[in-house]
Design an enzyme around this catalytic site. Structure first.
Site, short mmCIF file in Angstrom:
data_model
loop_
_atom_site.label_atom_id
_atom_site.label_comp_id
_atom_site.label_asym_id
_atom_site.label_seq_id
_atom_site.Cartn_x
_atom_site.Cartn_y
_atom_site.Cartn_z
N GLN A 84 -5.72 7.31 30.11
CA GLN A 84 -5.31 6.15 30.90
C GLN A 84 -3.80 5.93 30.88
O GLN A 84 -3.31 4.97 31.47
CB GLN A 84 -6.03 4.90 30.37
CG GLN A 84 -7.54 4.97 30.54
CD GLN A 84 -8.28 3.86 29.81
OE1 GLN A 84 -7.69 2.98 29.20
NE2 GLN A 84 -9.60 3.90 29.89
N TYR A 91 -20.63 0.63 24.57
CA TYR A 91 -21.10 1.48 25.66
C TYR A 91 -22.45 2.11 25.35
O TYR A 91 -23.23 2.42 26.25
CB TYR A 91 -20.07 2.56 25.97
CG TYR A 91 -18.78 2.03 26.54
CD1 TYR A 91 -18.75 1.43 27.79
CD2 TYR A 91 -17.59 2.10 25.82
CE1 TYR A 91 -17.57 0.92 28.32
CE2 TYR A 91 -16.42 1.60 26.34
CZ TYR A 91 -16.40 1.00 27.59
OH TYR A 91 -15.24 0.49 28.10
N TYR A 101 -7.07 -14.30 21.45
CA TYR A 101 -8.11 -14.18 22.48
C TYR A 101 -9.35 -13.44 21.99
O TYR A 101 -10.24 -13.16 22.78
CB TYR A 101 -7.49 -13.61 23.76
CG TYR A 101 -6.60 -14.66 24.37
CD1 TYR A 101 -7.08 -15.55 25.30
CD2 TYR A 101 -5.30 -14.84 23.90
CE1 TYR A 101 -6.30 -16.58 25.79
CE2 TYR A 101 -4.50 -15.86 24.37
CZ TYR A 101 -5.01 -16.74 25.32
OH TYR A 101 -4.23 -17.77 25.79
N HIS A 141 -6.50 2.67 26.79
CA HIS A 141 -6.04 1.29 26.57
C HIS A 141 -4.54 1.17 26.34
O HIS A 141 -4.08 0.67 25.31
CB HIS A 141 -6.83 0.65 25.42
CG HIS A 141 -8.31 0.64 25.63
ND1 HIS A 141 -9.19 0.22 24.67
CD2 HIS A 141 -9.07 1.03 26.68
CE1 HIS A 141 -10.44 0.34 25.13
NE2 HIS A 141 -10.38 0.84 26.36
#
Length: 376
Positions: free
Chosen positions: A92, A271, A260, A156
């Protein structure tokens, strides 16, 4: 009270949906409908993965291709800009977001995030730099922040860039696949929203300035992989959305120094179908403004403020990588999501969405290019 989804329920729903990644609808979920009110016009064709875009004052567009190309689109022509820093196009990672400075016409600064290989360790991590455009070359390059340590993991990185009205630049960095190490630890990078002055210095009113061993650039923490961020000029707040695991993508209103929750609390599961935690709420951890179950794999984020789309004004747009559409989320006066619509259903993996200086909405679609949203 928001219900936790059991693995059994997940598996039953998955089987009933013929193998699609479906989950039980949560109490706060809003059903989504398909809108036929919009179409699109291709503005910049033939792009592979248009990760970021930013409009220059002359109406031309800077576009990042994740593979490591910065493209200047002007007068119908694409020109590749040379002089990019070394980066890792792996997983990514790659060339990520691009934004021009709020004072671009005076300063000429362009801000870019990318997966930087700088450092002693193998692999890469998210970095924020600024540079200037001289002809078709980047010059005056300055690395403002480099997350560490590098890792060869491919997931990520984040990463989006926004500016507030007070001379700060915010950017995001995902937790780099180290969920049990990075996001809850303010002495470590990753899984964070960062806040810097425009020159890269640390604002002295950042929440962790002076805290022993803390990364003082951190503005908030406990994030998974934020790939959407806006400055909400209506509320004077930074809003982000981030990828959850299997379920639990979130929109969060970012508060100074706030946690958070990832991975201590989440509305998603692994997953593999196994639980991550049985907690969705915990004292001292923020709740999302909205969360998606099932995950839509959100990327790109825009608040519609112009008059070009009266039905969308004051509402949010989010790209869905997984389900290949542009999602409109309609807010009430309390900033609660009360309605959802699929726009441009089936167009492709929507990687980015911005409101241009002309008030029109532009989306970066993988394998398609940059498209403009048109009301029929």
């Amino acid at each position: 009270m928001k219900n936790y989804i059991s693995v059994l329920t997940f598996l039953l729903v998955s089987l009933s949906s013929c193998g699609q990644d479906q989950q039980e609808v949560k109490e706060n979920d809003v059903p989504i409908t398909v809108s036929e009110a919009y179409t699109y016009e291709t503005v910049v064709p033939d792009l592979i993965n248009p990760w970021g875009m930013s409009f220059l004052p002359d109406g031309s567009i800077l576009i990042t291709e994740k593979e490591g190309k910065l493209i200047h689109f002007k007068a119908g022509e694409k020109t590749e800009i040379s002089g990019l820093p070394e980066l890792s196009n792996r997983g990514q990672g790659g060339l990520l977001d691009v934004q021009i400075a709020p004072d671009y016409q005076e300063s000429g600064w362009i801000y870019i995030t990318y997966s930087s290989t700088e450092g002693e360790e193998k692999g890469a991590n998210t970095a924020l730099m600024r540079a200037k455009l001289s002809g078709n070359q980047l010059t005056n390059q300055e690395v403002l922040y480099k997350a560490s340590p590098n890792t060869t993991k491919g997931q990520h990185f984040g990463s989006r860039i926004v500016f507030d009205k007070n001379g700060h630049v915010f950017f995001t960095a995902g937790e780099r696949g180290e969920r049990d190490i990075n996001p809850q630890d303010i002495t470590r990078d990753n899984g964070k929203v960062y806040r810097l002055n425009l020159d890269g210095s640390i604002p002295q009113d950042n929440p962790f300035v002076g805290v022993k061993d803390a990364k003082e650039a951190i503005w908030s923490y406990g994030h998974r992989n934020p790939q959407g961020m806006i400055y909400n000029e209506n509320t004077n707040e930074i809003w982000v959305h981030e990828h959850g695991p299997r379920g639990g993508d979130e929109i969060n209103v970012i508060k100074e120094g706030a946690n958070y929750g990832w991975p201590v609390i989440t509305y998603g599961i692994n997953y593999s179908g196994t639980p991550i935690t049985d907690e969705t709420q915990k004292q001292g951890m923020e709740q999302p403004l909205y969360y998606w179950v099932p995950s839509i794999a959100p990327s790109g984020f825009a608040l519609v403020t112009g008059d070009s789309y009266p039905d969308l004004k004051g509402n949010l747009l989010v790209g869905s990588l997984k389900f290949v559409y542009l999602e409109a989320l309609y807010l009430n006066s309390n900033n609660e999501v009360v309605k959802r619509e699929k726009l441009l259903d089936g167009i492709g993996r929507v990687r980015n969405v911005v409101q241009g200086p002309d008030g029109m909405i532009y989306a970066g679609v993988e394998g398609v290019g940059i498209v403009k949203l048109i009301k029929k």
